[in-house]
Motif scaffolding. Structure first.
Motif, PDB file in Angstrom:
ATOM      1  N   GLN A   1       0.835  -1.205   0.000  1.00 10.04           N
ATOM      2  CA  GLN A   1       0.000   0.000   0.000  1.00 10.04           C
ATOM      3  C   GLN A   1       0.870   1.256   0.000  1.00 10.04           C
ATOM      4  OE1 GLN A   1      -3.857   0.514   0.288  1.00 10.04           O
ATOM      5  NE2 GLN A   1      -2.736   2.163  -0.741  1.00 10.04           N
ATOM      6  N   ARG A   2       1.907   1.276   0.834  1.00  4.85           N
ATOM      7  CA  ARG A   2       2.802   2.438   0.897  1.00  4.85           C
ATOM      8  C   ARG A   2       3.533   2.648  -0.436  1.00  4.85           C
ATOM      9  NH1 ARG A   2       3.958   0.249   5.986  1.00  4.85           N
ATOM     10  NH2 ARG A   2       5.965  -0.576   5.252  1.00  4.85           N
TER      11      ARG A   2
ATOM     12  N   LEU B   1       1.865   6.438  -7.086  1.00  3.68           N
ATOM     13  CA  LEU B   1       0.778   7.284  -7.567  1.00  3.68           C
ATOM     14  C   LEU B   1       1.096   8.764  -7.356  1.00  3.68           C
ATOM     15  CD1 LEU B   1      -2.361   5.269  -6.357  1.00  3.68           C
ATOM     16  CD2 LEU B   1      -1.451   5.430  -8.679  1.00  3.68           C
ATOM     17  N   ALA B   2       1.720   9.073  -6.219  1.00  3.48           N
ATOM     18  CA  ALA B   2       2.051  10.469  -5.903  1.00  3.48           C
ATOM     19  C   ALA B   2       3.074  11.042  -6.872  1.00  3.48           C
ATOM     20  CB  ALA B   2       2.570  10.562  -4.467  1.00  3.48           C
ATOM     21  N   HIS B   3       3.951  10.174  -7.390  1.00  4.44           N
ATOM     22  CA  HIS B   3       5.010  10.645  -8.276  1.00  4.44           C
ATOM     23  C   HIS B   3       4.775  10.253  -9.737  1.00  4.44           C
ATOM     24  CE1 HIS B   3       6.919  10.645  -4.258  1.00  4.44           C
ATOM     25  NE2 HIS B   3       7.583  11.689  -4.724  1.00  4.44           N
ATOM     26  N   GLY B   4       3.592   9.733 -10.022  1.00  5.55           N
ATOM     27  CA  GLY B   4       3.245   9.380 -11.399  1.00  5.55           C
ATOM     28  C   GLY B   4       4.162   8.336 -11.998  1.00  5.55           C
ATOM     29  N   ARG B   5       4.576   7.367 -11.173  1.00  7.96           N
ATOM     30  CA  ARG B   5       5.535   6.377 -11.644  1.00  7.96           C
ATOM     31  C   ARG B   5       4.856   5.189 -12.322  1.00  7.96           C
ATOM     32  NH1 ARG B   5       9.667   6.373  -6.461  1.00  7.96           N
ATOM     33  NH2 ARG B   5      10.456   8.480  -6.747  1.00  7.96           N
ATOM     34  N   GLU B   6       5.671   4.205 -12.644  1.00  8.50           N
ATOM     35  CA  GLU B   6       5.265   3.067 -13.455  1.00  8.50           C
ATOM     36  C   GLU B   6       4.086   2.293 -12.873  1.00  8.50           C
ATOM     37  OE1 GLU B   6       7.899   2.195 -10.312  1.00  8.50           O
ATOM     38  OE2 GLU B   6       8.360   3.395 -12.097  1.00  8.50           O
TER      39      GLU B   6
ATOM     40  N   GLY C   1      -4.805  -1.112 -12.243  1.00 10.53           N
ATOM     41  CA  GLY C   1      -3.393  -1.017 -11.880  1.00 10.53           C
ATOM     42  C   GLY C   1      -3.120  -0.104 -10.704  1.00 10.53           C
ATOM     43  N   THR C   2      -4.086   0.755 -10.371  1.00  6.40           N
ATOM     44  CA  THR C   2      -3.902   1.687  -9.249  1.00  6.40           C
ATOM     45  C   THR C   2      -4.612   1.205  -7.987  1.00  6.40           C
ATOM     46  OG1 THR C   2      -5.824   3.011  -9.908  1.00  6.40           O
ATOM     47  CG2 THR C   2      -3.681   3.646 -10.837  1.00  6.40           C
ATOM     48  N   SER C   3      -5.232   0.014  -8.046  1.00  2.00           N
ATOM     49  CA  SER C   3      -5.926  -0.510  -6.865  1.00  2.00           C
ATOM     50  C   SER C   3      -4.977  -1.438  -6.103  1.00  2.00           C
ATOM     51  CB  SER C   3      -7.186  -1.279  -7.270  1.00  2.00           C
ATOM     52  OG  SER C   3      -6.842  -2.465  -7.962  1.00  2.00           O
ATOM     53  N   LEU C   4      -5.132  -1.483  -4.804  1.00  2.00           N
ATOM     54  CA  LEU C   4      -4.270  -2.315  -3.966  1.00  2.00           C
ATOM     55  C   LEU C   4      -4.431  -3.798  -4.308  1.00  2.00           C
ATOM     56  CD1 LEU C   4      -2.306  -2.607  -1.563  1.00  2.00           C
ATOM     57  CD2 LEU C   4      -4.306  -2.675  -0.056  1.00  2.00           C
ATOM     58  N   ALA C   5      -5.642  -4.206  -4.633  1.00  2.00           N
ATOM     59  CA  ALA C   5      -5.934  -5.621  -4.883  1.00  2.00           C
ATOM     60  C   ALA C   5      -5.034  -6.228  -5.953  1.00  2.00           C
ATOM     61  CB  ALA C   5      -7.398  -5.790  -5.285  1.00  2.00           C
ATOM     62  N   TRP C   6      -4.680  -5.432  -6.995  1.00  8.49           N
ATOM     63  CA  TRP C   6      -3.910  -5.964  -8.118  1.00  8.49           C
ATOM     64  C   TRP C   6      -2.401  -5.795  -7.955  1.00  8.49           C
ATOM     65  CZ3 TRP C   6      -5.437  -9.261 -11.676  1.00  8.49           C
ATOM     66  CH2 TRP C   6      -6.814  -9.404 -11.908  1.00  8.49           C
TER      67      TRP C   6
END
Length: 321
Positions: free
Chosen positions: A190-191, A197-202, A218-223
């Motif tokens: 999660q961290r 996400l905060a830095h717009g990374r891969e 791709g932005t959800s924790l589950a995946w």
């Protein structure tokens, strides 16, 4: 002739067909290797000008000259059967009798519970957790590497293996002792996700076309990968992505731990899975249940562990006492 109107090359057709049929990248790489080897062996002749006799000669060369293992010879045969059946649409039919590589009967190396505990004590962090899951859940190495956050069910205490060997899904046991470490690993995921996400990374790699169907997956924790790689890599399209940890890193760590434990017969990651099976059988677990937990297609594969157990299996004792 216009380049775009040229028919695709043979190996491109092999790769495209394997991807349509959902073969694993490893199988694709292996089959392509054997098909190229077969073509080179026969003087770069096109496979359409050859057939069963040439395949037979090639397989005999592998066994008699190259001294390959039986499994390797079968792998080469499977690749060529695939080529003729699905690409050239000219099934080989009966190849006839050919010299087969000898298949020695070897029992798998298994460890006692105390020996496994000793090995795990020489691992730390995520590597220790991965070793614990291979032993406590009976997971294969690659299945462990491919775990995502959503595959862990704390409430029911099960692990879901998605697209395991043979492209099959299954569920297996989640050891209670692993729960605190798994919760910690998910918190780390999660961290790391929040940071990316905060830095717009891969983005994280997703299976098949899931990224197009669900753009936010791709932005959800589950995946997220439970055990991500330490740094990003390039995918098939050249895009920078975050993949799971490479199996070789885990193999190296487990081998070091096996040596450090000073075992009489040091093994590998798969030894932990073997030990899972023998421990369950020695406790009297039904062999069909063990088969399902391991994800074996054939019961014969699971039955090999009954030979390892000897006198401890199902309480059977020698008539001599």
């Amino acid at each position: 002739m216009d380049m775009h109107s040229r028919p695709p090359k043979l190996m491109d057709r092999v790769k495209a067909t394997m991807r349509v049929k959902r073969y694993s990248p490893r199988t694709e790489k292996t089959y392509c290797y054997w098909i190229r080897f077969f073509i080179r062996f026969h003087g770069v002749r096109h496979p359409l000008s050859m057939g069963a006799p040439e395949v037979k000669v090639f397989l005999e060369y592998l066994a008699m000259e190259r001294h390959v293992a039986a499994a390797t010879q079968n792998q080469a045969l499977n690749a060529l059967v695939f080529l003729y059946r699905h690409i050239l649409e000219q099934p080989l039919g009966d190849i006839g009798e050919f010299s087969r590589a000898k298949r020695p009967r070897r029992l798998p190396v298994v460890l006692s519970h105390e020996q496994v505990t000793q090995v795990l004590s020489h691992l730390s962090g995520p590597m220790r957790l991965m070793g614990s899951l291979m032993y406590g859940s009976g997971l294969r190495l690659l299945e462990t590497c491919r775990l995502r956050v959503q595959d862990i069910d704390f409430e029911r205490q099960i692990v879901t293996v998605r697209a395991g060997k043979g492209a099959k899904d299954r569920t297996t046991l989640l050891p209670a002792i692993c729960i605190p470490c798994l919760q910690q690993q998910i918190s780390t995921a999660q961290r790391q996700l929040d940071c990316r996400l905060a830095h717009g990374r891969e983005p994280v790699t997703l299976p098949y076309a899931l990224g197009r169907k669900y753009p936010n997956a791709g932005t959800s924790l589950a995946w997220q990968w439970l055990f991500p790689a330490s740094r990003p890599c390039f995918d098939d399209t050249g895009k920078v992505v975050l993949h799971h940890i490479h199996p070789s890193a885990v193999q190296k760590a487990v081998k070091h731990a096996m040596r450090a434990a000073a075992l009489p017969r040091p093994g590998s990651c798969h030894t932990l899975r073997h030990s899972f099976a023998t421990q369950l059988l020695s406790q009297g677990t039904d062999i069909r249940t063990v088969q399902e937990l391991l994800g074996h297609k054939s019961l014969e594969t699971t039955q090999i562990y009954t030979h390892v157990l000897g006198k401890g299996f199902a309480g059977v004792r020698s008539p001599l006492g």
